[in-house]
Every structure is written in C-alpha cells, then in structure tokens.
Scaffold this motif. Structure first.
Motif, PDB file in Angstrom:
ATOM      1  N   GLY A  99      23.597  -7.255  11.903  1.00 22.42           N
ATOM      2  CA  GLY A  99      23.656  -8.576  12.519  1.00 22.42           C
ATOM      3  C   GLY A  99      24.385  -8.578  13.842  1.00 22.42           C
ATOM      4  N   ASN A 100      25.247  -7.579  14.058  1.00 18.44           N
ATOM      5  CA  ASN A 100      25.968  -7.472  15.324  1.00 18.44           C
ATOM      6  C   ASN A 100      25.244  -6.534  16.271  1.00 18.44           C
ATOM      7  N   THR A 101      25.152  -6.913  17.514  1.00 19.54           N
ATOM      8  CA  THR A 101      24.457  -6.092  18.498  1.00 19.54           C
ATOM      9  C   THR A 101      25.223  -4.802  18.792  1.00 19.54           C
ATOM     10  N   ASN A 124      18.157 -12.419  10.458  1.00 22.48           N
ATOM     11  CA  ASN A 124      17.427 -13.418  11.245  1.00 22.48           C
ATOM     12  C   ASN A 124      17.814 -13.449  12.719  1.00 22.48           C
ATOM     13  N   LYS A 125      18.592 -12.482  13.142  1.00 21.52           N
ATOM     14  CA  LYS A 125      19.011 -12.367  14.542  1.00 21.52           C
ATOM     15  C   LYS A 125      18.540 -11.022  15.079  1.00 21.52           C
ATOM     16  N   PRO A 126      18.012 -10.961  16.299  1.00 19.34           N
ATOM     17  CA  PRO A 126      17.494  -9.699  16.853  1.00 19.34           C
ATOM     18  C   PRO A 126      18.616  -8.740  17.244  1.00 19.34           C
ATOM     19  N   TYR A 127      19.375  -8.313  16.261  1.00 23.44           N
ATOM     20  CA  TYR A 127      20.567  -7.503  16.526  1.00 23.44           C
ATOM     21  C   TYR A 127      20.275  -6.077  17.004  1.00 23.44           C
ATOM     22  N   ARG A 128      19.051  -5.564  16.775  1.00 28.32           N
ATOM     23  CA  ARG A 128      18.729  -4.193  17.185  1.00 28.32           C
ATOM     24  C   ARG A 128      18.024  -4.135  18.539  1.00 28.32           C
ATOM     25  N   TYR A 141      13.467  -5.565  16.200  1.00 28.35           N
ATOM     26  CA  TYR A 141      14.774  -6.122  16.537  1.00 28.35           C
ATOM     27  C   TYR A 141      15.508  -6.713  15.336  1.00 28.35           C
ATOM     28  N   TYR A 142      14.740  -7.179  14.342  1.00 26.50           N
ATOM     29  CA  TYR A 142      15.329  -7.855  13.191  1.00 26.50           C
ATOM     30  C   TYR A 142      15.603  -6.929  12.011  1.00 26.50           C
ATOM     31  N   GLY A 143      15.391  -5.645  12.188  1.00 27.84           N
ATOM     32  CA  GLY A 143      15.660  -4.693  11.121  1.00 27.84           C
ATOM     33  C   GLY A 143      14.518  -4.495  10.153  1.00 27.84           C
ATOM     34  N   ARG A 144      13.330  -5.019  10.481  1.00 33.92           N
ATOM     35  CA  ARG A 144      12.165  -4.825   9.627  1.00 33.92           C
ATOM     36  C   ARG A 144      11.494  -3.516   9.997  1.00 33.92           C
ATOM     37  N   VAL A 145      11.046  -2.759   9.003  1.00 33.12           N
ATOM     38  CA  VAL A 145      10.403  -1.492   9.290  1.00 33.12           C
ATOM     39  C   VAL A 145       9.049  -1.755   9.954  1.00 33.12           C
TER      40      VAL A 145
END
Length: 217
Positions: free
Chosen positions: A204-206, A174-178, A104-108
């Motif tokens: 950062g935007n959903t 730092n936001k669960p944008y995904r 969700y945070y963009g981490r692989v």
C-alpha cells in the motif's frame, strides 16, 4: 472440492487442457462452477498456477514437494523459498525461471508467457481465454482457451490445496502503490540456500527504488 478446482476448470481451456494429457494442464471454468473462491488454474513451464478473480494467486511445483504436513501449495504453507524470488514487498516475482509480473495495484498480470487482464476489478482474460460474468458478478461463461498447452481442465488431487494468501499477505490493494516499482529478477540456476521471504516495503505504500541486497545466495 473447492469451487476453485471446478471453476478453474474454467481454466478448462486454461491450464489443464492439452497439458492435462501430460503433466502440464490448464483449466477452463465449467458452467455455473464459478464463485468468488474459485480460481483459474493452468500450467506454465511445469508449474501449476491458480489465479483468483481479484488478481491473487497460488502455485504448486510437481516433484518439489515432500510430505503434506503444511499443505503442498505456496499459500497453503509449503516453503518454496529454494525455488522462488521475492521483491521488497514480499511478492513472488519469479518461480524457478517463470517470471511473474504485477500491475500498479498488486494484481498478477503475467505468469511466464500467459498474460492476464482485468475489468471492473475482475479477471477479464487469461491468455487467449476471455471470461464473462453475469449481472451479479459471478462467472457465467468463457470463450477461447488459455494457450495450446492449456485447452481444458483436468482435475488433479493437489488442486484442493490451492488457497488465497492468508491475512496480511495479500498484495492486492486499492491504491496504485507499485506504480514506481520494478523488481529485480535473477536467472534461476539451482535451489537457493538461506533464501527467505522478507518484506522491506509495506503493501500500500509507494516504494520507488530497488535495493540490491547482498544476502541472496
């Protein structure tokens, strides 16, 4: 050389090991070689990936690079668009036939068959290799190895080119944008033409939907 190379010798078990003997190798971090700028380097399906502790990554495809004017890895400036697929955030979701997944945070979290997990915002495991940190948050040691193809680290000259994304291109937020986003992946069949990295959604935007674009070739 960048600690990245050594560290991700931590990938010693990762990317260069068994693969080190051949072209596909993994790395396992060497003792005291880990720093915030280091990464875990391993080979998956002939493509070398460099994963950083915070979830950012870079990659290099052997036999696809011509010249070194702008670097040889994705983040160092080489144009891999003929072999990469991008999602609405501009994230690389597939390199040739190696699918890449994010949390969700963009981490692989997955590169091909290699799973990556996190704890306290740092890489906890890469495949079968568990990573441990000291009280200061720096790499301390690891156990196990990434997979049978990546048992130990073997240095390659191009490892020095691995880098983090330039400012404005980092996907980690730092936001669960995904949370509500699932990209579309296509079967890779040959080099894409007129394929470019375009971000239709802001990091950062959903973004809650997938729009199939007709400009893919």
């Amino acid at each position: 050389m960048k600690n990245l190379v050594l560290l991700f010798s931590a990938l010693i078990f990762s990317t260069s090991g068994v693969m080190a003997t051949s072209t596909v190798e993994d790395k396992v971090a060497e003792r005291n070689a880990y720093t915030n700028n280091d990464s875990f380097i391993f080979v998956e399906n002939g493509i070398t990936f460099s994963v950083y502790p915070d979830g950012e990554f870079d990659f290099y495809i052997d036999n696809r690079v011509t010249g070194r004017r702008n670097g040889v890895t994705f983040n160092s400036g080489y144009d891999y668009s003929p072999y990469a697929q991008y999602d609405d955030y501009g994230a690389v979701v597939q390199v040739e036939n190696v699918a890449i997944y994010y949390d969700y945070y963009g981490r692989v979290t997955q590169v091909g068959d290699v799973d990556i997990s996190y704890n306290n915002n740092r890489v906890r495991s890469v495949g079968g290799m568990s990573v441990f940190y000291n009280r200061r948050g720096f790499y301390d040691y690891h156990t196990g190895y990434i997979n049978v193809y990546n048992r130990q680290y073997v240095y390659r000259p191009f490892h020095a080119f691995f880098a983090r994304p330039i400012i404005g291109f980092s996907l980690v937020f730092n936001k669960p944008y995904r949370r509500f986003y699932s990209p579309i992946r296509y079967t890779y069949y040959n080099p894409y033409r007129y394929n470019t990295r375009r971000a239709y959604a802001k990091i950062g935007n959903t973004h809650r939907y997938n729009k199939v674009r007709s400009d893919r070739v």
